[in-house]
Design a protein around this motif. Structure first.
Motif, mmCIF file in Angstrom:
data_model
loop_
_atom_site.group_PDB
_atom_site.id
_atom_site.type_symbol
_atom_site.label_atom_id
_atom_site.label_comp_id
_atom_site.label_asym_id
_atom_site.label_seq_id
_atom_site.Cartn_x
_atom_site.Cartn_y
_atom_site.Cartn_z
ATOM 1 N N LYS A 48 18.104 -10.361 -19.434
ATOM 2 C CA LYS A 48 19.541 -10.604 -19.296
ATOM 3 C C LYS A 48 19.917 -12.049 -19.614
ATOM 4 O O LYS A 48 20.982 -12.317 -20.160
ATOM 5 C CB LYS A 48 19.987 -10.280 -17.862
ATOM 6 N N ASP A 49 19.034 -12.983 -19.255
ATOM 7 C CA ASP A 49 19.310 -14.401 -19.446
ATOM 8 C C ASP A 49 18.803 -14.922 -20.782
ATOM 9 O O ASP A 49 18.810 -16.137 -21.020
ATOM 10 C CB ASP A 49 18.702 -15.203 -18.307
ATOM 11 N N GLY A 50 18.355 -14.022 -21.653
ATOM 12 C CA GLY A 50 17.833 -14.440 -22.951
ATOM 13 C C GLY A 50 16.347 -14.726 -22.955
ATOM 14 O O GLY A 50 15.788 -15.072 -24.005
ATOM 15 N N SER A 51 15.711 -14.602 -21.803
ATOM 16 C CA SER A 51 14.257 -14.794 -21.751
ATOM 17 C C SER A 51 13.554 -13.657 -22.488
ATOM 18 O O SER A 51 14.155 -12.633 -22.815
ATOM 19 C CB SER A 51 13.778 -14.861 -20.290
ATOM 20 N N ILE A 52 12.261 -13.837 -22.736
ATOM 21 C CA ILE A 52 11.464 -12.845 -23.456
ATOM 22 C C ILE A 52 10.598 -12.081 -22.464
ATOM 23 O O ILE A 52 9.852 -12.678 -21.686
ATOM 24 C CB ILE A 52 10.559 -13.524 -24.513
ATOM 25 N N LEU A 53 10.701 -10.751 -22.482
ATOM 26 C CA LEU A 53 9.888 -9.892 -21.628
ATOM 27 C C LEU A 53 8.797 -9.242 -22.475
ATOM 28 O O LEU A 53 9.078 -8.705 -23.548
ATOM 29 C CB LEU A 53 10.741 -8.824 -20.964
ATOM 30 N N ILE A 54 7.579 -9.278 -21.989
ATOM 31 C CA ILE A 54 6.412 -8.850 -22.752
ATOM 32 C C ILE A 54 5.621 -7.837 -21.946
ATOM 33 O O ILE A 54 5.250 -8.093 -20.801
ATOM 34 C CB ILE A 54 5.516 -10.066 -23.083
ATOM 35 N N ALA A 55 5.361 -6.661 -22.535
ATOM 36 C CA ALA A 55 4.537 -5.633 -21.902
ATOM 37 C C ALA A 55 3.147 -5.688 -22.520
ATOM 38 O O ALA A 55 2.967 -5.311 -23.681
ATOM 39 C CB ALA A 55 5.160 -4.252 -22.088
ATOM 40 N N ALA A 56 2.173 -6.149 -21.748
ATOM 41 C CA ALA A 56 0.804 -6.325 -22.239
ATOM 42 C C ALA A 56 -0.135 -5.398 -21.484
ATOM 43 O O ALA A 56 -0.296 -5.511 -20.261
ATOM 44 C CB ALA A 56 0.359 -7.775 -22.076
ATOM 45 N N SER A 57 -0.763 -4.490 -22.196
ATOM 46 C CA SER A 57 -1.658 -3.515 -21.582
ATOM 47 C C SER A 57 -2.812 -4.205 -20.869
ATOM 48 O O SER A 57 -3.473 -5.087 -21.425
ATOM 49 C CB SER A 57 -2.198 -2.562 -22.653
ATOM 50 N N ILE A 61 3.248 -7.527 -17.022
ATOM 51 C CA ILE A 61 4.575 -7.728 -17.587
ATOM 52 C C ILE A 61 4.911 -9.205 -17.423
ATOM 53 O O ILE A 61 4.930 -9.726 -16.302
ATOM 54 C CB ILE A 61 5.633 -6.859 -16.885
ATOM 55 N N PHE A 62 5.194 -9.880 -18.536
ATOM 56 C CA PHE A 62 5.418 -11.323 -18.526
ATOM 57 C C PHE A 62 6.860 -11.640 -18.909
ATOM 58 O O PHE A 62 7.472 -10.953 -19.721
ATOM 59 C CB PHE A 62 4.482 -12.024 -19.518
ATOM 60 N N ARG A 63 7.376 -12.738 -18.303
ATOM 61 C CA ARG A 63 8.666 -13.287 -18.718
ATOM 62 C C ARG A 63 8.436 -14.705 -19.249
ATOM 63 O O ARG A 63 7.831 -15.541 -18.571
ATOM 64 C CB ARG A 63 9.650 -13.333 -17.554
#
Length: 335
Positions: A48-57, A61-63
């Motif tokens: 929502k704030d423009g950050s990057i969300l990453i789904a890593a197996s 889950i990283f922001r």
């Protein structure tokens, strides 16, 4: 025309809306690092704030806030995270392929599985529609959650395949489902399998988008014929203008994105069976409707390239088998 050996792909869809009303897992203690995950990154989304969300197996889950990477799922442990979405209320939904969905509200996490009504614990896709409803694609069917219970949609209700990879709501309110079998659309009452101009179905669709002009883009395989256990297929990137399906290129497209300039970006394998090089490509907006659109090969990598995202600064982020990369228009850097 190319061929691959017949193999089974199943996955599917599920509706969901908020973190309310489910069993509480506990409070999370986020961990922060200057380095991104070194595991397979399936999807990259914008917060929502423009950050990057990453789904890593198997990593989490990283922001990424522009300075550091925060693992939002440190206390959950190793899971095969496949997808992530931050909804309008700020809840972060984390999809796994073996243990359902986790919902993180910034302070605590709640867990959704088949015990709460999901059709399957293997969840591949998360999508928020214009009404704010959250959809999920699972291996066992589509499901809709109204905050109290799940309404499951499967082949019994007319869904084309119980393995949904992706979902899109277009500007007219129609929903498009990419599955491991034939892709289909849904008007709220009826599922319709869509076909090319020769009447053949679009199979193994992993990404569907709608561009700024209202055209639907997706990557798909068309089955030419089958001999024994071998399928002879033609992969490609397709565009639908509301009347006609046009094959834009023979190049496969597993992830698709339109940037702020109107360029179309894709990742996809060179070989139809996914073995060998995968390519990140950009199709120039000024030639998209030409017979042969101008395409630029940005980079290639062995084994797999995954989800794509344009960040607020215009850089392109994309997942891979060994982490996440950032492309600033000149240089590609692993984060």
């Amino acid at each position: 025309m190319k061929y691959i050996h017949l193999y089974a792909l199943f996955l599917m869809f599920l509706f969901c809306a908020s973190c309310k009303g489910q069993a509480k897992t506990g409070v999370l203690n986020d961990t922060v690092s200057s380095q991104g995950p070194d595991k397979m990154v399936r999807n990259v989304k914008k917060g929502k704030d423009g950050s990057i969300l990453i789904a890593a197996s198997l990593a989490g889950i990283f922001r990424y806030d522009g300075r550091s990477f925060t693992n939002l799922t440190s206390n959950i442990g190793a899971r095969r995270f496949w997808n992530v979405l931050e909804d309008r209320q700020g809840n972060v939904w984390c999809a796994t392929t073996e243990s359902g969905v986790y919902c993180y509200n910034g302070a605590s996490v709640r867990h959704f599985t088949t015990k709460e009504g999901l059709p399957n614990n293997s969840v591949m896709s998360i999508y928020e529609d214009r009404a704010g409803t959250i959809w999920f694609g699972t291996r066992g069917g589509a499901s809709r959650y109204d905050g109290k219970s799940f309404q499951n949609l499967t082949t019994k209700e007319g869904l084309s395949n119980n393995g949904v990879h992706t979902i899109l709501e277009d500007k007219n309110g129609k929903f498009w489902f990419g599955t491991g079998g034939a892709a289909c659309s849904y008007d709220g009452k009826t599922f319709t399998v869509f076909r090319n101009n020769e009447g053949k179905t679009f199979n193994n669709v992993w990404s569907i988008i709608e561009d700024r002009k209202g055209n639907i883009w997706f990557g798909a395989s068309i089955t030419d014929y089958k001999t024994g256990d071998t399928l002879f297929i033609s992969p490609g990137l397709w565009r639908y203008d509301g009347n006609r399906f046009t094959k834009v290129t023979e190049r496969a497209a597993s992830a698709i994105m339109e940037d702020t300039k109107g360029n179309i970006w894709t990742t996809g394998s060179v070989s139809p069976n996914g073995v060998g090089d995968w390519i990140l490509s950009r199709y120039d907006q000024s030639t998209l409707y030409d017979e042969k659109p101008a395409v630029t090969k940005i980079t290639s990598i062995k084994k797999m390239l995954c989800g794509i995202l344009e960040a607020n600064d215009g850089s392109i982020w994309f997942g891979s088998i060994n982490g996440v990369y950032r492309y600033d228009g000149k240089t590609i850097v692993r984060k």
